[in-house]
Design an enzyme around this catalytic site. Structure first.
Site, PDB file in Angstrom:
ATOM      1  N   GLU A 197       0.851  -1.202   0.000  1.00  0.00           N
ATOM      2  CA  GLU A 197       0.000   0.000   0.000  1.00  0.00           C
ATOM      3  C   GLU A 197       0.881   1.244   0.000  1.00  0.00           C
ATOM      4  OE1 GLU A 197      -3.040   1.057  -0.044  1.00  0.00           O
ATOM      5  OE2 GLU A 197      -4.380  -0.641   0.335  1.00  0.00           O
ATOM      6  N   ARG A 217      -7.709   0.363  13.169  1.00  0.00           N
ATOM      7  CA  ARG A 217      -6.337   0.763  12.860  1.00  0.00           C
ATOM      8  C   ARG A 217      -6.386   1.864  11.830  1.00  0.00           C
ATOM      9  NH1 ARG A 217      -4.938  -0.687   7.688  1.00  0.00           N
ATOM     10  NH2 ARG A 217      -5.441  -2.772   6.918  1.00  0.00           N
ATOM     11  N   ASN A 249      -5.445   3.691   8.206  1.00  0.00           N
ATOM     12  CA  ASN A 249      -5.426   3.170   6.845  1.00  0.00           C
ATOM     13  C   ASN A 249      -4.749   4.195   5.943  1.00  0.00           C
ATOM     14  OD1 ASN A 249      -5.956   0.907   5.261  1.00  0.00           O
ATOM     15  ND2 ASN A 249      -7.833   1.793   4.455  1.00  0.00           N
ATOM     16  N   ASN A 271     -10.102   5.299   2.923  1.00  0.00           N
ATOM     17  CA  ASN A 271      -9.135   4.736   1.995  1.00  0.00           C
ATOM     18  C   ASN A 271      -8.469   5.826   1.170  1.00  0.00           C
ATOM     19  OD1 ASN A 271      -7.729   2.457   1.110  1.00  0.00           O
ATOM     20  ND2 ASN A 271      -9.582   1.225   1.251  1.00  0.00           N
ATOM     21  N   ASP A 279     -10.155   1.544  -3.890  1.00  0.00           N
ATOM     22  CA  ASP A 279      -9.141   1.511  -2.823  1.00  0.00           C
ATOM     23  C   ASP A 279      -8.280   2.770  -2.921  1.00  0.00           C
ATOM     24  OD1 ASP A 279      -7.188   0.723  -0.968  1.00  0.00           O
ATOM     25  OD2 ASP A 279      -7.361  -1.383  -1.495  1.00  0.00           O
TER      26      ASP A 279
HETATM   27 CA    CA Z   1      -6.129   0.921   0.879  1.00  0.00          CA
END
Ligand code: CA
Length: 287
Positions: A16, A95, A97, A143, A193
């Site tokens: 990521e 958590r 992101n 996101n 995403d």
């Molecule tokens: Ca992501």
């Protein structure tokens, strides 16, 4: 015709937050589940691994070197030696992101609620003085985010909504308003995403589960679809000397175990060339 290649078969559990360093020509990214920051040098294919004491979900480069990062449920700095210094924590979510630096050097990152309950997560802004502001509180799975070339529009994904939204962004104050849908992905395969905005204002979003990156023009119309040989692409950013290569991260561990054998390239970083557009240098954090 664009061309998709494997830049590095890293096998990331959950790759990521790709960030291109325009000075060093290095792609920085995190492997969230492996608790590492990875530095990929496409020139020679070398990869350096920096262990992180926690779960890093997003990084940005600092003006003075090293990183600002979202780790566990807070904002930290991480030195080039991996040394971690907490700055502030956030109140909501399981958590942190995705996150990114705004045009003035503030770092924005959101959180996620594993059960994706609306209001279980938020979007937070770290000011250069260390103060944290909650920008959104009605989030389920915060996101991808990035700004228009002018900095006056913030594009934002709450994956649970399967939509890209846009806000008016005040670069002087860092405040957001005027939320409205930009692109609706509910009727298409996969879930939005990570995202990046190119120099022409086009919005490139990684569509997890669908193995696609899609570009929307500034009017919100889908105008390019790039297919990848693995399902869980996660995020993208422009890199390369001319900022004309699109680097795309992916995940191995989000695949069901039964699918991993059939998908040996899962977790790779891909590079797409011949796109006919280029990106912008990432903003560095001033904290
Ligand atoms: Ca992501």
């Amino acid at each position: 015709m664009s061309d998709v290649e494997v830049a590095a078969a890293l096998g990331t559990a959950l790759g990521e937050s790709p960030v291109w360093d325009v000075d060093d020509h290095v792609l920085h990214l995190v492997d969230i589940y492996d608790h590492t920051i990875l530095r990929l040098r496409p020139d020679d294919g070398s990869v350096a691994t920096l262990p992180v004491d926690g779960t890093p979900s997003a990084i940005a480069l600092r003006q003075q070197g090293g990183y600002i990062a979202a780790v566990d449920l807070g904002f930290v700095t991480i030195g080039t030696d991996g040394s971690l210094e907490p700055i502030a924590t956030v109140p909501t979510g399981d958590r942190m992101n995705d996150g990114k630096c705004d045009p003035r050097g503030r770092f924005l990152a959101g959180t996620m609620d594993h059960a994706e309950r609306p209001g279980g997560a938020g979007l937070y802004q770290l000011d250069p003085d260390g103060e944290v502001t909650e920008l959104l509180g009605d989030v389920a799975l915060s996101n991808g985010l990035d700004w228009s070339p002018s900095g006056q529009i913030l594009y934002y994904v709450d994956t649970s909504l399967e939509r890209i939204d846009r806000f008016d962004y005040d670069v002087d104050t860092g405040r957001i308003e005027g939320r409205r849908p930009f692109a609706d992905l509910r009727d298409a395969p996969g879930r939005p995403d990570g995202l990046t905005v190119d120099a022409d204002g086009g919005v490139w979003v990684a569509v997890a589960r669908a193995g696609r990156v899609q570009r929307y023009d500034p009017g919100g119309h889908l105008d390019q679809v790039i297919e990848f040989p693995t399902a869980h692409v996660t995020s993208c950013t422009f890199g390369g000397t001319a900022l004309d290569e699109l680097y795309v991260t992916s995940s191995r561990d989000l695949l069901p175990k039964s699918a991993r054998e059939r998908d040996p390239i899962a977790g790779a970083v891909f590079v797409v060339t011949d796109l006919g557009v280029h990106g912008r240098p990432p903003s560095r954090c001033s904290r």
